[in-house]
Write a protein that holds these residues in place. Structure first.
Motif, PDB file in Angstrom:
ATOM      1  N   ILE A   1       7.519  11.192 -54.421  1.00  0.00           N
ATOM      2  CA  ILE A   1       8.212   9.914 -54.665  1.00  0.00           C
ATOM      3  C   ILE A   1       9.352   9.711 -53.661  1.00  0.00           C
ATOM      4  CG2 ILE A   1       9.755  10.771 -56.505  1.00  0.00           C
ATOM      5  CD1 ILE A   1       8.699   7.701 -57.588  1.00  0.00           C
ATOM      6  N   ASN A   2       9.992  10.800 -53.271  1.00  0.00           N
ATOM      7  CA  ASN A   2      11.009  10.691 -52.216  1.00  0.00           C
ATOM      8  C   ASN A   2      10.426  10.066 -50.955  1.00  0.00           C
ATOM      9  OD1 ASN A   2      13.300  11.722 -53.360  1.00  0.00           O
ATOM     10  ND2 ASN A   2      13.153  13.745 -52.421  1.00  0.00           N
ATOM     11  N   LEU A   3       9.252  10.554 -50.611  1.00  0.00           N
ATOM     12  CA  LEU A   3       8.639  10.093 -49.375  1.00  0.00           C
ATOM     13  C   LEU A   3       8.293   8.601 -49.467  1.00  0.00           C
ATOM     14  CD1 LEU A   3       7.545  10.845 -46.610  1.00  0.00           C
ATOM     15  CD2 LEU A   3       5.439  11.592 -47.700  1.00  0.00           C
ATOM     16  N   LEU A   4       7.669   8.209 -50.567  1.00  0.00           N
ATOM     17  CA  LEU A   4       7.316   6.794 -50.713  1.00  0.00           C
ATOM     18  C   LEU A   4       8.557   5.919 -50.729  1.00  0.00           C
ATOM     19  CD1 LEU A   4       4.322   6.762 -53.196  1.00  0.00           C
ATOM     20  CD2 LEU A   4       4.390   5.776 -50.901  1.00  0.00           C
ATOM     21  N   GLU A   5       9.588   6.397 -51.392  1.00  0.00           N
ATOM     22  CA  GLU A   5      10.819   5.617 -51.478  1.00  0.00           C
ATOM     23  C   GLU A   5      11.483   5.486 -50.093  1.00  0.00           C
ATOM     24  OE1 GLU A   5      11.548   3.737 -53.794  1.00  0.00           O
ATOM     25  OE2 GLU A   5      13.576   3.220 -53.183  1.00  0.00           O
ATOM     26  N   ALA A   6      11.490   6.592 -49.353  1.00  0.00           N
ATOM     27  CA  ALA A   6      12.057   6.545 -47.990  1.00  0.00           C
ATOM     28  C   ALA A   6      11.233   5.601 -47.121  1.00  0.00           C
ATOM     29  CB  ALA A   6      12.077   7.950 -47.387  1.00  0.00           C
ATOM     30  N   MET A   7       9.916   5.640 -47.281  1.00  0.00           N
ATOM     31  CA  MET A   7       9.054   4.739 -46.499  1.00  0.00           C
ATOM     32  C   MET A   7       9.327   3.282 -46.861  1.00  0.00           C
ATOM     33  SD  MET A   7       5.396   6.756 -46.497  1.00  0.00           S
ATOM     34  CE  MET A   7       4.558   5.425 -45.638  1.00  0.00           C
ATOM     35  N   ARG A   8       9.465   3.023 -48.148  1.00  0.00           N
ATOM     36  CA  ARG A   8       9.736   1.637 -48.580  1.00  0.00           C
ATOM     37  C   ARG A   8      11.051   1.140 -47.973  1.00  0.00           C
ATOM     38  NH1 ARG A   8      12.642  -1.223 -52.357  1.00  0.00           N
ATOM     39  NH2 ARG A   8      13.727   0.591 -53.189  1.00  0.00           N
ATOM     40  N   ARG A   9      12.082   1.985 -48.070  1.00  0.00           N
ATOM     41  CA  ARG A   9      13.405   1.548 -47.570  1.00  0.00           C
ATOM     42  C   ARG A   9      13.411   1.383 -46.052  1.00  0.00           C
ATOM     43  NH1 ARG A   9      17.540   5.498 -50.800  1.00  0.00           N
ATOM     44  NH2 ARG A   9      16.453   5.491 -52.784  1.00  0.00           N
ATOM     45  N   GLN A  10      12.597   2.185 -45.360  1.00  0.00           N
ATOM     46  CA  GLN A  10      12.588   2.095 -43.883  1.00  0.00           C
ATOM     47  C   GLN A  10      11.471   1.183 -43.363  1.00  0.00           C
ATOM     48  OE1 GLN A  10      15.106   3.098 -42.385  1.00  0.00           O
ATOM     49  NE2 GLN A  10      15.734   5.191 -42.818  1.00  0.00           N
ATOM     50  N   GLY A  11      10.725   0.578 -44.290  1.00  0.00           N
ATOM     51  CA  GLY A  11       9.731  -0.425 -43.882  1.00  0.00           C
ATOM     52  C   GLY A  11       8.436   0.126 -43.304  1.00  0.00           C
ATOM     53  N   LEU A  12       8.044   1.349 -43.687  1.00  0.00           N
ATOM     54  CA  LEU A  12       6.757   1.878 -43.211  1.00  0.00           C
ATOM     55  C   LEU A  12       5.627   1.395 -44.114  1.00  0.00           C
ATOM     56  CD1 LEU A  12       8.866   3.938 -41.945  1.00  0.00           C
ATOM     57  CD2 LEU A  12       6.966   5.534 -41.869  1.00  0.00           C
ATOM     58  N   GLY A  13       4.425   1.250 -43.554  1.00  0.00           N
ATOM     59  CA  GLY A  13       3.354   0.602 -44.303  1.00  0.00           C
ATOM     60  C   GLY A  13       2.159   1.464 -44.669  1.00  0.00           C
ATOM     61  N   LYS A  14       2.090   2.710 -44.157  1.00  0.00           N
ATOM     62  CA  LYS A  14       0.880   3.489 -44.471  1.00  0.00           C
ATOM     63  C   LYS A  14       1.153   4.981 -44.643  1.00  0.00           C
ATOM     64  CE  LYS A  14      -3.941   4.151 -43.528  1.00  0.00           C
ATOM     65  NZ  LYS A  14      -5.111   3.669 -42.838  1.00  0.00           N
ATOM     66  N   LEU A  15       0.599   5.508 -45.752  1.00  0.00           N
ATOM     67  CA  LEU A  15       0.700   6.941 -46.055  1.00  0.00           C
ATOM     68  C   LEU A  15      -0.693   7.474 -46.376  1.00  0.00           C
ATOM     69  CD1 LEU A  15       2.299   9.546 -46.902  1.00  0.00           C
ATOM     70  CD2 LEU A  15       2.444   8.560 -49.198  1.00  0.00           C
ATOM     71  N   VAL A  16      -1.040   8.607 -45.752  1.00  0.00           N
ATOM     72  CA  VAL A  16      -2.251   9.359 -46.129  1.00  0.00           C
ATOM     73  C   VAL A  16      -1.749  10.697 -46.656  1.00  0.00           C
ATOM     74  CG1 VAL A  16      -4.384  10.423 -45.293  1.00  0.00           C
ATOM     75  CG2 VAL A  16      -3.613   8.248 -44.313  1.00  0.00           C
ATOM     76  N   TYR A  17      -2.173  11.089 -47.847  1.00  0.00           N
ATOM     77  CA  TYR A  17      -1.606  12.315 -48.431  1.00  0.00           C
ATOM     78  C   TYR A  17      -2.682  13.167 -49.074  1.00  0.00           C
ATOM     79  CZ  TYR A  17      -2.205  10.249 -53.020  1.00  0.00           C
ATOM     80  OH  TYR A  17      -2.768   9.706 -54.151  1.00  0.00           O
ATOM     81  N   ALA A  18      -2.337  14.441 -49.275  1.00  0.00           N
ATOM     82  CA  ALA A  18      -3.277  15.385 -49.894  1.00  0.00           C
ATOM     83  C   ALA A  18      -3.132  15.355 -51.397  1.00  0.00           C
ATOM     84  CB  ALA A  18      -3.006  16.796 -49.366  1.00  0.00           C
ATOM     85  N   SER A  19      -4.169  14.845 -52.052  1.00  0.00           N
ATOM     86  CA  SER A  19      -4.305  15.066 -53.488  1.00  0.00           C
ATOM     87  C   SER A  19      -5.142  16.340 -53.607  1.00  0.00           C
ATOM     88  CB  SER A  19      -4.964  13.847 -54.152  1.00  0.00           C
ATOM     89  OG  SER A  19      -5.158  14.084 -55.528  1.00  0.00           O
ATOM     90  N   THR A  20      -6.067  16.418 -54.527  1.00  0.00           N
ATOM     91  CA  THR A  20      -6.904  17.614 -54.641  1.00  0.00           C
ATOM     92  C   THR A  20      -8.178  17.300 -55.422  1.00  0.00           C
ATOM     93  OG1 THR A  20      -7.066  19.849 -55.562  1.00  0.00           O
ATOM     94  CG2 THR A  20      -5.618  18.354 -56.711  1.00  0.00           C
ATOM     95  N   SER A  21      -9.232  18.049 -55.153  1.00  0.00           N
ATOM     96  CA  SER A  21     -10.468  17.906 -55.931  1.00  0.00           C
ATOM     97  C   SER A  21     -10.279  18.415 -57.356  1.00  0.00           C
ATOM     98  CB  SER A  21     -11.599  18.679 -55.261  1.00  0.00           C
ATOM     99  OG  SER A  21     -11.237  20.037 -55.154  1.00  0.00           O
ATOM    100  N   ALA A  22      -9.215  19.195 -57.567  1.00  0.00           N
ATOM    101  CA  ALA A  22      -8.977  19.741 -58.916  1.00  0.00           C
ATOM    102  C   ALA A  22      -8.701  18.627 -59.934  1.00  0.00           C
ATOM    103  CB  ALA A  22      -7.813  20.734 -58.875  1.00  0.00           C
TER     104      ALA A  22
END
Ligand SMILES: NC(=O)c1ccc[n+]([C@@H]2O[C@H](COP(=O)([O-])OP(=O)(O)OC[C@H]3O[C@@H](n4cnc5c(N)ncnc54)[C@H](O)[C@@H]3O)[C@@H](O)[C@H]2O)c1
Length: 333
Positions: free
Chosen positions: A102-123
């Motif tokens: 959530i830190n990362l998404l929040e920092a991206m929102r505040r700095q105006g970035l538009g795309k994130l690819v992240y590791a979830s898991t098959s679990a």
């Protein structure tokens, strides 16, 4: 497309291998890593010298605000990779996976970035029948999977409310040639190869008929890069091969490659939640991403053996027997 990308967890197993491919394709990479798992000594020079490294923790939002600034997009890998890590440290595991995300998404929102690819898991699929399809209902039974599922739900909110495209990648069983940084947390293919080369009897939980969808680390890294490059709506993708291989098959492939008869030690499964079968349905990855694996499990095992032989006399060689003992002595839950 602009190519100034932040990679969190870039010193780790998937990160190092993904970054090598991206550097080759002209990306400028900054990586935020706390170097707790992916130690500096494990980063090959061809990568180390061409990445801007920032040492720090994803739970530090001020730091994240600084490192996302001016970037075009982010690939987020920094989180514990093994469910054993969550068994040992549930609070730490859940904290890094949720707070860091959530830190990362929040920092991206505040700095105006538009795309994130992240590791979830098959679990996240556990409890469902195989093959696992992205549209399945998820009720993950353990903390690692639950934390990652929470990421997926938060991703959807940030996408709907703030217009950030967030792509969740669900890797299956990632293995490969340079997994030494993980020691006892490495993939079973590495653990089995290291044990056999060390003349230690491999320990198998259960009867060895459990299956995994093993995907080579370079293929997994390429799946993340492909997801970054495609014009996509927020969604999740399986990162697998669509091929199931049992632990017994893995051991016989290793035996064939080494010209050895391997007789493992079978022990009772020492944990309450343990998947018997894992396999990806890869249709969405093929059709929407245009992604398919290139390395099959026999070729992958050859590469793991080659790398292990090359590392045996170096400092990279992990404490193999202790890794195997760890599996044996984990307390029953
Ligand atoms: N390897 C697999 O089979 C697999 C399967 C499913 C999902 N994943 C996910 O893929 C991602 C990468 O896995 P990996 O195999 O490369 O693991 P890894 O442990 O090798 O890499 C993770 C990296 O993140 C760093 N890190 C961890 N917590 C951090 C924090 N709070 N702040 C900054 N850096 C931190 C570590 O030092 C390490 O370099 C993880 O999110 C993992 O959950 C991996």
């Amino acid at each position: 497309m602009s190519k100034n990308v932040l990679v969190t967890g870039g010193a780790g197993f998937i990160g190092r291998n993904m970054i090598r491919g991206m550097l080759g394709d002209g990306y400028h990479i900054t990586s935020l890593d706390n170097f707790k798992i992916g130690g500096w000594e494990h980063i090959p020079e061809d990568i180390r010298d061409h990445v801007e490294w920032v040492q720090g923790d994803t739970r530090n939002i001020d730091l994240l605000m600084q490192v996302v600034k001016g970037k075009d997009s982010v690939i987020h890998l920094a989180a514990p990779s093994s469910f054993l890590m969550y068994e040992e440290d549930p609070v730490g595991g859940a904290s890094v996976t949720t707070h860091g995300f959530i830190n990362l998404l929040e920092a991206m929102r505040r700095q105006g970035l538009g795309k994130l690819v992240y590791a979830s898991t098959s679990a996240v699929y556990e409890g469902n029948p195989v093959p696992y399809v992205e549209s399945m209902k998820l009720s993950p039974p353990d903390l690692k999977a639950l934390s990652k599922k929470w990421n997926e739900e938060v991703a959807r909110q940030y996408s709907e409310r703030y217009g950030i495209t967030v792509i969740g990648m669900r890797p299956f069983s990632v293995y490969g040639h340079d997994e030494f940084s993980k020691g006892g947390y490495a993939n079973v293919i590495s653990l089995f190869v290291w044990a056999v080369l060390n003349d230690v009897i491999p320990v198998v939980w259960g009867d060895g008929r459990q299956t995994r969808d093993f995907i080579y680390v370079e293929d997994a890294g390429r799946a993340f890069q492909t997801a970054l490059e495609r014009d996509l709506a927020t969604q999740e993708f399986n990162v697998g091969t669509g091929v199931e291989t049992s632990f017994n098959e893995v051991l016989s492939l290793i035996g064939e490659e080494l010209g050895k008869e391997i007789e493992p030690k079978f022990v009772d499964v020492p944990i309450a939640i343990y998947a018997q079968r894992l396999m990806a349905d890869v249709s969405r990855a093929v059709e929407v991403l245009g992604f398919q694996h290139e390395v099959d499990v026999r070729e992958g095992i050859r590469r793991v053996i080659k790398a292990a032989r090359g590392a045996q006399s170096t400092q990279k060689w992990p404490g193999i027997s202790s890794a195997q003992m760890y599996f044996e002595t984990l307390p029953a839950s």
